[in-house]
Write a protein that holds these residues in place. Sequence first.
Motif, PDB file in Angstrom:
ATOM      1  N   ARG A 682       0.762  -1.329  -0.048  1.00  0.00           N
ATOM      2  CA  ARG A 682      -0.119   0.131  -0.046  1.00  0.00           C
ATOM      3  C   ARG A 682       0.946   1.247  -0.101  1.00  0.00           C
ATOM      4  NH1 ARG A 682      -2.433   0.814   5.731  1.00  0.00           N
ATOM      5  NH2 ARG A 682      -0.091   1.439   5.934  1.00  0.00           N
ATOM      6  N   ASP A 683       1.760   1.346   0.945  1.00  0.00           N
ATOM      7  CA  ASP A 683       2.654   2.467   1.071  1.00  0.00           C
ATOM      8  C   ASP A 683       3.591   2.734  -0.030  1.00  0.00           C
ATOM      9  OD1 ASP A 683       1.421   2.541   3.631  1.00  0.00           O
ATOM     10  OD2 ASP A 683       2.935   2.021   4.854  1.00  0.00           O
ATOM     11  N   ALA A 684       4.149   1.805  -0.593  1.00  0.00           N
ATOM     12  CA  ALA A 684       5.072   2.008  -1.489  1.00  0.00           C
ATOM     13  C   ALA A 684       4.379   2.462  -3.098  1.00  0.00           C
ATOM     14  CB  ALA A 684       5.943   0.748  -1.814  1.00  0.00           C
ATOM     15  N   PRO A 704       2.109   6.730   4.899  1.00  0.00           N
ATOM     16  CA  PRO A 704       3.097   5.691   4.793  1.00  0.00           C
ATOM     17  C   PRO A 704       4.088   5.810   5.807  1.00  0.00           C
ATOM     18  CG  PRO A 704       2.641   6.947   2.497  1.00  0.00           C
ATOM     19  CD  PRO A 704       1.893   7.404   3.770  1.00  0.00           C
ATOM     20  N   SER A 705       4.599   4.477   6.069  1.00  0.00           N
ATOM     21  CA  SER A 705       5.494   4.549   7.285  1.00  0.00           C
ATOM     22  C   SER A 705       6.959   4.783   6.984  1.00  0.00           C
ATOM     23  CB  SER A 705       5.542   3.133   7.865  1.00  0.00           C
ATOM     24  OG  SER A 705       5.917   1.976   6.560  1.00  0.00           O
ATOM     25  N   LYS A 706       7.378   4.662   5.644  1.00  0.00           N
ATOM     26  CA  LYS A 706       8.534   5.258   5.033  1.00  0.00           C
ATOM     27  C   LYS A 706       8.526   6.085   4.052  1.00  0.00           C
ATOM     28  CE  LYS A 706      10.847   1.091   6.055  1.00  0.00           C
ATOM     29  NZ  LYS A 706       9.953   0.073   7.126  1.00  0.00           N
ATOM     30  N   THR A 707       9.689   6.628   3.580  1.00  0.00           N
ATOM     31  CA  THR A 707       9.562   7.387   2.212  1.00  0.00           C
ATOM     32  C   THR A 707       9.659   6.460   0.854  1.00  0.00           C
ATOM     33  OG1 THR A 707      12.030   7.744   2.200  1.00  0.00           O
ATOM     34  CG2 THR A 707      10.810   9.325   3.561  1.00  0.00           C
ATOM     35  N   LEU A 708       9.122   7.299  -0.101  1.00  0.00           N
ATOM     36  CA  LEU A 708       9.470   6.542  -1.330  1.00  0.00           C
ATOM     37  C   LEU A 708      10.834   6.036  -1.619  1.00  0.00           C
ATOM     38  CD1 LEU A 708       8.277   5.506  -4.041  1.00  0.00           C
ATOM     39  CD2 LEU A 708       8.455   7.690  -4.925  1.00  0.00           C
ATOM     40  N   SER A 713      14.990   1.865  -2.070  1.00  0.00           N
ATOM     41  CA  SER A 713      16.457   1.265  -1.664  1.00  0.00           C
ATOM     42  C   SER A 713      16.182  -0.369  -1.336  1.00  0.00           C
ATOM     43  CB  SER A 713      16.899   1.886  -0.755  1.00  0.00           C
ATOM     44  OG  SER A 713      16.271   1.847   0.647  1.00  0.00           O
ATOM     45  N   LEU A 714      15.391  -0.813  -1.244  1.00  0.00           N
ATOM     46  CA  LEU A 714      15.127  -2.165  -0.510  1.00  0.00           C
ATOM     47  C   LEU A 714      15.613  -3.183  -1.496  1.00  0.00           C
ATOM     48  CD1 LEU A 714      11.600  -2.228   1.079  1.00  0.00           C
ATOM     49  CD2 LEU A 714      13.890  -2.067   2.243  1.00  0.00           C
TER      50      LEU A 714
END
Length: 722
Positions: A682-684, A704-708, A713-714
């Motif tokens: 969802r977030d990504a 979202p819990s993180k930035t794009l 970077s994952l």
Amino acid sequence: MILFSKKVFSLLYILIFILSFTSHANDGYNLWLQYKKVENKQLLKNYMASIQGVESSGDSKTISVAKQELEKGFSGLFGNVFQIDDNNSGKNTLIIGSEANLDVKYSKYLKNELSKIERDGFIIKQLKIEGNTKIIITAKTDVGVLYGVFRLLREIQSYKSIENINIIDSPKVDVRILNHWDNLDRTVERGYAGFSLWDWHRLPDYIDSRYVDYARANASIGINGTVLTNVNANALILTPHYLEKVKALADVFRPYGLKVYLTARFSAPIEIGGLETADPLNTEVIQWWKDKTAEIYKSIPDFGGYLVKANSEGQPGPQNYERNHVDGANMLADAVAPFGGIVMWRAFVYSEHDPTDRAKQAYSEFVPYDGQFKDNILIQVKNGAIDFQPREPFHPMFGAMPKTPLMMEFQITQEYLGFSTHLVYLPKLYEEVFEADTYREGKGSTVAKVIDGSLHNKKITGVAGVTNIGNDRNWTGHHFLQANWYGFGRLAWNPHLKSKDIAEEWIRQTFSNDENFINPIKKMMIQSRETVVKYMNPYGLHHIFDTGHHYGPGPWVGNLPRPEWNPTYYHKADEFGVGFNRTKTGSNATAQYAPEVAKMYDDILTTPEKDLLWFHHVSWNHKLKNEQTLWNGMALKYQEGVDEVEDMISLWNSMEQYVDPQRFKEVKMMLNIQYKEAKWWRDACLLYFQQFSKQDLPNGVEKPSKTLEEFQSLRFPFAPGR
């Protein structure tokens, strides 16, 4: 007289205690063949009264394994050791045997029923003969009898009455086959449940008991074939060293009606045959394949034939020699024809040289050759035109080749569905495809009718499933994904079955017959496929997975050397909207469907919203049927998917009293992983697409819990199934 010391007695007592305790653990190894004692006392009494003994006729290995299965099943279900003694049966008797071997005193009562079954079909019928009750299981073949035995055991496991039982059932599809994408080093391409079952190094002398249990499981759901090796084939499997090992597996599988097939690497005449070419029209190549095929049949008389992936994703094929698919397939078909074998030629082809639309390429390469393939060839077509996406419209080839048998290829393993950590009940997907109407012969020309041969009166039919099986103790990595193997087999037997009925069958056999468990869990299973579509690919988005491993989202990937490998090729997001225009104003892929279907997909107002972005490039502000804009609707769908996984967790936690501790805990852990990864999707995805829509997230969607950049970077260099 044997005396035990107190020390020995104490050790024995401890051992018995440990065994009694561990006997309640359940690691899922027994799949849907649990054979737990019937808890309903009245039903148990009725079952035991109806079956006081067993008589069998015939001395084949198949009849022998049928008797073994009855002993195993009845011992567990009835709670007593049940042994078959053909010379000492009770008055109320179960009688098994094929039509040719069945005593005439029984078969004379079944002439009408016997005329209704076809090969592999069976009859289960209760008769009153000379004052005694007899339940007869018979068939044209011994394998049909075995299928009938498993059906009776399923009825009892599901707590169905067998009083006046009268079942007549035949498969609607001839070739019901698993495709193992297993490599000779025991890795499994798109395998998420451990390593390959086939221990090639120890074969042929070491026969793992698991091979028998694999065959049992397949026979219990009517699967009658298995392709042992990866479609990205290794020619070594056709060498004498490996054929000896294949023979050992075929010998184990034969009593269960399970034929062995192999993948044929098109360049094998060069790689292991010493020839300078693999041109399918070269006389030396033709003879090499004939000799190699005869060699295989000499040691494996019931060898099923070849599965071929050619001129796709770098695999060699007839086009390397300026020949076509007909030339390659017919050459191999001639080699297996004298032995009754078949060739399954995959239609999964696409080329980097076609700049328009990958979805069109299989149709373009195969449909013009309709009617030119040999009679023992099945063209194996994926359910959709791209690649096993969480949702795809049905492949336009279905119904478009009336003179050529097409077989369905489903993916049971979850390459694009969260691997084995996500609970996704795939028979719902299979059902959706089978029920789709091609309109090729007018309304009602469903894909199921194409596959079972009834639409165009095909002589041979088939369904294949890319298996999700590995050497994990529970076979599929996730207990609930056993239902996908089970459901595939049931729908391969009969593509017209309903996924909800199959789910209930599986739940009753695998977990519990308690309605308080069955009803909510069945509802969860049926919903689960739609849930994963919501948090991965809502409204027809597709192929936005990270590159190579296909683990997790990667809609930003656009730097791969071939355009059709990139997610950006498929979603085409820009400031104006998102989606692939496949209408007559775009790639015109819609023209490959029947006019009625093409008309529906060409119009944005009549295109089902579940396929909207598959066929149209749609404005971010386009109004959906629920009055939401496309952007808000997408965001809310992603959130719905996440919320529904959270609901699955809550439901499962409330079911603890109905499930053994080991399986309860393991499913709970998997659901927690799924919830975490649904939020990741969802977030990504929303962060990525928000760059183009330039709109805020609607109310009700979590931030979202993180930035794009963090999501991009994952890296997952060791994701399984590469």
